[in-house]
Design a protein around this motif. Structure first.
Motif, PDB file in Angstrom:
ATOM      1  N   LYS A  38       0.863  -1.195  -0.028  1.00 14.37           N
ATOM      2  CA  LYS A  38      -0.066   0.003  -0.086  1.00 14.37           C
ATOM      3  C   LYS A  38       0.816   1.244  -0.154  1.00 14.37           C
ATOM      4  CE  LYS A  38      -2.312   1.545   3.377  1.00 14.37           C
ATOM      5  NZ  LYS A  38      -2.843   1.584   4.971  1.00 14.37           N
ATOM      6  N   LYS A  39       2.001   1.032   0.525  1.00 16.67           N
ATOM      7  CA  LYS A  39       2.842   2.451   0.687  1.00 16.67           C
ATOM      8  C   LYS A  39       3.936   2.410  -0.302  1.00 16.67           C
ATOM      9  CE  LYS A  39       5.356   4.171   4.603  1.00 16.67           C
ATOM     10  NZ  LYS A  39       5.818   4.001   6.037  1.00 16.67           N
ATOM     11  N   CYS A  40       4.474   1.549  -0.534  1.00 15.49           N
ATOM     12  CA  CYS A  40       5.741   1.601  -1.526  1.00 15.49           C
ATOM     13  C   CYS A  40       5.868   0.986  -2.884  1.00 15.49           C
ATOM     14  CB  CYS A  40       7.120   1.107  -0.802  1.00 15.49           C
ATOM     15  SG  CYS A  40       7.462  -0.643  -0.712  1.00 15.49           S
ATOM     16  N   GLN A  41       4.575   0.362  -3.044  1.00 13.00           N
ATOM     17  CA  GLN A  41       4.182  -0.576  -4.226  1.00 13.00           C
ATOM     18  C   GLN A  41       5.264  -1.798  -4.545  1.00 13.00           C
ATOM     19  OE1 GLN A  41       1.578   0.867  -5.524  1.00 13.00           O
ATOM     20  NE2 GLN A  41       1.461   2.357  -4.379  1.00 13.00           N
ATOM     21  N   ASN A  42       6.036  -2.075  -3.462  1.00 10.81           N
ATOM     22  CA  ASN A  42       6.693  -3.356  -3.779  1.00 10.81           C
ATOM     23  C   ASN A  42       5.927  -4.510  -3.348  1.00 10.81           C
ATOM     24  OD1 ASN A  42       8.924  -5.202  -3.397  1.00 10.81           O
ATOM     25  ND2 ASN A  42       9.519  -4.716  -1.324  1.00 10.81           N
ATOM     26  N   LEU A  43       6.246  -5.668  -3.696  1.00 10.39           N
ATOM     27  CA  LEU A  43       5.237  -6.787  -3.674  1.00 10.39           C
ATOM     28  C   LEU A  43       5.226  -7.326  -2.229  1.00 10.39           C
ATOM     29  CD1 LEU A  43       6.648  -8.680  -6.971  1.00 10.39           C
ATOM     30  CD2 LEU A  43       4.595  -7.504  -6.596  1.00 10.39           C
ATOM     31  N   THR A  44       4.187  -7.932  -1.814  1.00  8.65           N
ATOM     32  CA  THR A  44       3.853  -8.257  -0.672  1.00  8.65           C
ATOM     33  C   THR A  44       2.402  -9.088  -0.412  1.00  8.65           C
ATOM     34  OG1 THR A  44       3.654  -7.930   1.687  1.00  8.65           O
ATOM     35  CG2 THR A  44       2.575  -6.049  -0.061  1.00  8.65           C
ATOM     36  N   GLU A  68      -0.840  -6.171   4.197  1.00  9.12           N
ATOM     37  CA  GLU A  68      -0.985  -4.927   3.688  1.00  9.12           C
ATOM     38  C   GLU A  68       0.394  -4.217   3.242  1.00  9.12           C
ATOM     39  OE1 GLU A  68      -3.496  -3.050   6.618  1.00  9.12           O
ATOM     40  OE2 GLU A  68      -3.596  -1.178   5.108  1.00  9.12           O
ATOM     41  N   LEU A  69       1.333  -4.205   4.177  1.00  9.55           N
ATOM     42  CA  LEU A  69       2.688  -3.531   3.869  1.00  9.55           C
ATOM     43  C   LEU A  69       3.639  -4.364   3.776  1.00  9.55           C
ATOM     44  CD1 LEU A  69       2.652  -0.714   6.766  1.00  9.55           C
ATOM     45  CD2 LEU A  69       2.173  -0.340   4.463  1.00  9.55           C
ATOM     46  N   CYS A  70       4.731  -3.983   2.813  1.00  6.30           N
ATOM     47  CA  CYS A  70       5.614  -5.218   2.517  1.00  6.30           C
ATOM     48  C   CYS A  70       6.653  -5.317   3.639  1.00  6.30           C
ATOM     49  CB  CYS A  70       6.507  -4.495   1.359  1.00  6.30           C
ATOM     50  SG  CYS A  70       7.610  -3.255   1.639  1.00  6.30           S
ATOM     51  N   PRO A  71       7.526  -6.307   3.859  1.00  4.70           N
ATOM     52  CA  PRO A  71       8.352  -6.595   4.857  1.00  4.70           C
ATOM     53  C   PRO A  71       9.344  -5.350   5.274  1.00  4.70           C
ATOM     54  CG  PRO A  71       8.490  -8.417   3.376  1.00  4.70           C
ATOM     55  CD  PRO A  71       7.842  -7.329   2.772  1.00  4.70           C
ATOM     56  N   ILE A  72       9.661  -4.423   4.257  1.00  4.17           N
ATOM     57  CA  ILE A  72      10.483  -3.578   4.573  1.00  4.17           C
ATOM     58  C   ILE A  72       9.798  -2.191   5.103  1.00  4.17           C
ATOM     59  CG2 ILE A  72      12.002  -1.817   3.161  1.00  4.17           C
ATOM     60  CD1 ILE A  72      12.590  -3.834   1.288  1.00  4.17           C
ATOM     61  N   CYS A  73       8.491  -1.990   4.600  1.00  5.88           N
ATOM     62  CA  CYS A  73       7.666  -0.697   4.996  1.00  5.88           C
ATOM     63  C   CYS A  73       7.332  -1.251   6.493  1.00  5.88           C
ATOM     64  CB  CYS A  73       6.459  -0.493   4.148  1.00  5.88           C
ATOM     65  SG  CYS A  73       7.062   0.319   2.735  1.00  5.88           S
ATOM     66  N   ALA A  74       7.087  -2.519   6.799  1.00  3.15           N
ATOM     67  CA  ALA A  74       6.678  -2.972   8.021  1.00  3.15           C
ATOM     68  C   ALA A  74       7.723  -2.981   8.988  1.00  3.15           C
ATOM     69  CB  ALA A  74       5.846  -4.374   7.780  1.00  3.15           C
ATOM     70  N   ASN A  75       8.714  -2.727   8.748  1.00  6.65           N
ATOM     71  CA  ASN A  75       9.954  -3.115   9.566  1.00  6.65           C
ATOM     72  C   ASN A  75      10.191  -1.702  10.487  1.00  6.65           C
ATOM     73  OD1 ASN A  75      12.329  -3.299  11.085  1.00  6.65           O
ATOM     74  ND2 ASN A  75      13.400  -4.195   9.030  1.00  6.65           N
ATOM     75  N   PRO A  76      10.098  -1.910  11.662  1.00  5.46           N
ATOM     76  CA  PRO A  76       9.966  -0.563  12.641  1.00  5.46           C
ATOM     77  C   PRO A  76      11.512   0.239  12.709  1.00  5.46           C
ATOM     78  CG  PRO A  76       9.864  -2.275  13.987  1.00  5.46           C
ATOM     79  CD  PRO A  76       9.816  -2.922  12.554  1.00  5.46           C
ATOM     80  N   SER A  77      12.457  -0.713  12.312  1.00  3.70           N
ATOM     81  CA  SER A  77      13.898  -0.416  12.392  1.00  3.70           C
ATOM     82  C   SER A  77      14.559   0.462  11.167  1.00  3.70           C
ATOM     83  CB  SER A  77      14.771  -1.564  12.766  1.00  3.70           C
ATOM     84  OG  SER A  77      14.907  -2.454  11.757  1.00  3.70           O
ATOM     85  N   ARG A  78      13.787   0.528  10.178  1.00  2.00           N
ATOM     86  CA  ARG A  78      14.154   0.986   8.738  1.00  2.00           C
ATOM     87  C   ARG A  78      13.996   2.521   8.955  1.00  2.00           C
ATOM     88  NH1 ARG A  78      15.647  -3.381   4.975  1.00  2.00           N
ATOM     89  NH2 ARG A  78      15.755  -1.244   3.445  1.00  2.00           N
ATOM     90  N   ASP A  79      14.923   3.288   8.275  1.00  2.00           N
ATOM     91  CA  ASP A  79      15.069   4.705   8.363  1.00  2.00           C
ATOM     92  C   ASP A  79      14.151   5.407   7.528  1.00  2.00           C
ATOM     93  OD1 ASP A  79      15.677   7.348   8.462  1.00  2.00           O
ATOM     94  OD2 ASP A  79      17.902   6.997   7.729  1.00  2.00           O
TER      95      ASP A  79
END
Lengths: 200, 200
Positions: free
Chosen positions: B59-65, B68-79
């Motif tokens: 939903k956020k970055c258009q990556n495949l998942t 609802e969110l991809c593993p990267i957007c869902a990861n709270p430790s990402r900048d």
């Protein structure tokens, strides 16, 4: 890998199991499947299931077929007096591509390989002998691969068949057409010399 | 081709449609699928169906998942202050392999290509602008491919973004690591010269 969604990771893994497909190619193929129209992807999946469920061995020659007999055994215009013995169903496809051969086939489903624990009993040699016992066959062409195992299998079978008064032949060895003498290995070259024919 | 059973021919055809797979490879893969244990072949088919049905765009970055969110957007430790703009979800996988980048992504789902009739509206540029409007993002890394279309798309987006007071950067061009000067093309070499860094 945790950055890839699980169903996608699973699909990549499945492609990676195929022979000759590495990690990067598997990834490219999986992404391609996801970009296909849905119906097309499902068509692909169904083709796998259908082939796996409908395809079995031909009752007569052990080639692959979805009928009782394979298209070649079922073809009344093929010469039933000649049988070409090959290692696998893929070899049948390769030989059929030449459009030169009009006889039947017999697929061994492998070669004798003591190191891999494969003896004559694991191959379809018994079925071949049964076919030959009808007395109709006049020539048996040994078309196993020119490897140690392929050669051994060919000579094992020809020894079994000799007493039955059936002519046993072997595919010719030599320089591949379009090949170059300079790049041919010694064994191929000496076989080509051995098997030389008179120019008429 | 009539010498091949129909379901097998169909499976070969399906493999042949995949990118980079020619006739012979398709044949090899299809025969391999037939030689698999039945459960494994069905597992392969199911992986295709499952991936095609569960995987969709984040939903956020258009990556495949598959969430609802991809593993990267869902990861709270990402900048969340850095977004890397790429052409496709495959590029995300390539960049993630480096383990060097800890920000988020935005997948454009293509590049601007007037010849193919693809304008900015067909890409996810609108979604990107919406993400940037929150004011949280400080840097946008343009990681489109170094092709004419990739460049044009990168400069189109950077022109849109500039007024928003967000730093826009581009991946460095240069000689591939492990490459050889002798074999590098002129354009790559002149870009490598242009982007030279002082040795400290």
């Amino acid at each position: 890998m945790s950055q890839i969604a699980a169903p996608l990771a699973k699909l990549i893994e499945q492609f990676e199991r195929l022979p000759g497909i590495g990690r990067k190619t598997a990834q490219r193929l999986a992404f391609h499947v996801l970009s296909m129209p849905k119906g097309q992807a499902i068509g692909f999946a169904n083709a796998i299931i259908e082939a796996r469920e409908k395809i079995h061995r031909c009752k007569k020659c052990q080639n692959l077929t979805d009928k009782e007999l394979c298209p070649i055994c079922a073809n009344p215009s093929r010469d039933t007096k000649v049988i070409c013995v090959v290692e696998s169903a893929q070899d049948v496809v390769a030989l059929e591509r030449t459009r030169e051969y009009n006889g039947l086939y017999h697929v061994l489903e492998g070669v004798i390989s003591p190191l891999d624990g494969i003896g004559p009993d694991q191959l379809t040699i018994k079925e071949l002998m049964q076919r030959l016992s009808s007395g109709e066959v006049q020539e048996l062409i040994m078309a196993t691969n020119p490897t140690v195992e392929g050669e051994a299998t060919a000579s094992y079978i020809s020894r079994l068949v000799k007493p039955m008064n059936i002519k046993v032949t072997r595919l010719a060895y030599g320089i591949p057409v379009g090949g170059n003498l300079e790049y041919a290995d010694e064994v191929t070259l000496s076989r080509a010399l051995e098997g030389r024919n008179e120019i008429k």
